[in-house]
Design an enzyme around this catalytic site. Sequence first.
Site, PDB file in Angstrom:
ATOM      1  N   PHE A   1      26.511 -14.130  38.502  1.00 58.87           N
ATOM      2  CA  PHE A   1      25.604 -14.557  37.977  1.00 58.87           C
ATOM      3  C   PHE A   1      25.342 -16.507  38.086  1.00 58.87           C
ATOM      4  CE2 PHE A   1      26.219 -10.039  36.027  1.00 58.87           C
ATOM      5  CZ  PHE A   1      25.103  -9.949  36.906  1.00 58.87           C
ATOM      6  N   ALA A   2      25.768 -16.604  38.298  1.00 57.35           N
ATOM      7  CA  ALA A   2      26.013 -18.353  38.010  1.00 57.35           C
ATOM      8  C   ALA A   2      25.195 -18.559  39.429  1.00 57.35           C
ATOM      9  CB  ALA A   2      27.279 -18.551  38.722  1.00 57.35           C
ATOM     10  N   ASN A   3      24.091 -19.134  39.257  1.00 61.86           N
ATOM     11  CA  ASN A   3      22.598 -18.917  40.075  1.00 61.86           C
ATOM     12  C   ASN A   3      21.869 -19.884  38.290  1.00 61.86           C
ATOM     13  OD1 ASN A   3      23.840 -17.604  42.267  1.00 61.86           O
ATOM     14  ND2 ASN A   3      23.163 -16.298  41.010  1.00 61.86           N
TER      15      ASN A   3
ATOM     16  N   HIS B   1       6.503 -32.347  42.569  1.00 57.91           N
ATOM     17  CA  HIS B   1       6.251 -31.681  40.628  1.00 57.91           C
ATOM     18  C   HIS B   1       6.255 -30.290  41.763  1.00 57.91           C
ATOM     19  CE1 HIS B   1       4.069 -31.360  37.127  1.00 57.91           C
ATOM     20  NE2 HIS B   1       5.056 -30.965  36.942  1.00 57.91           N
TER      21      HIS B   1
ATOM     22  N   ASP C   1      25.747 -18.640  43.763  1.00 57.21           N
ATOM     23  CA  ASP C   1      27.360 -18.810  44.002  1.00 57.21           C
ATOM     24  C   ASP C   1      27.298 -18.394  45.385  1.00 57.21           C
ATOM     25  OD1 ASP C   1      26.678 -15.788  44.119  1.00 57.21           O
ATOM     26  OD2 ASP C   1      26.733 -15.675  41.576  1.00 57.21           O
TER      27      ASP C   1
ATOM     28  N   HIS D   1      18.156 -10.960  36.529  1.00 55.68           N
ATOM     29  CA  HIS D   1      19.024 -10.515  38.411  1.00 55.68           C
ATOM     30  C   HIS D   1      18.113 -10.334  39.799  1.00 55.68           C
ATOM     31  CE1 HIS D   1      21.529 -12.654  40.955  1.00 55.68           C
ATOM     32  NE2 HIS D   1      21.928 -11.371  41.296  1.00 55.68           N
TER      33      HIS D   1
END
Length: 139
Positions: free
Chosen positions: A128-130, A20, A28, A106
């Site tokens: 920025f595809a994270n 948890h 990316d 970022h």
Amino acid sequence: MKYQKLLNSELSRVIARQGHMDELTLGDAGLPVPDAVSRIDLAVIPGLPGLLDVLDAVLSELTIEGVLLAEELKDQSPDFHAALCARLDALSEQSGQAVTRNYVSHGQFKERTRRSKAVIRTGEVTPFANIVLISGVAF
């Protein structure tokens, strides 16, 4: 052979070890991975596999209660952001539990990856595809 969808042994191992509030990052192709954090490199060629496909596979076995995203994703990659939010909304609806979304710069996002149990590198090339996944509980 495993009965569930997820076949990658390294992904299965890291998901099985999540507790948890533990964090797992999907990145990316260009996201730096801190030396002290385990790296699971799935990237083959630019775009393969895509982050959303890997996210779907991971979420088939991992319960999450929240995510962390870079603020820049909204403006720099709005279509990707919309697709990602649609998946999170569907997950919330399916599970009956809200998945919280938090946004940071970022730079702060990259710093936060130090807390992850692992960073999964995809072939995604969208700016920025994270995403950092914050584990929930299944009960």
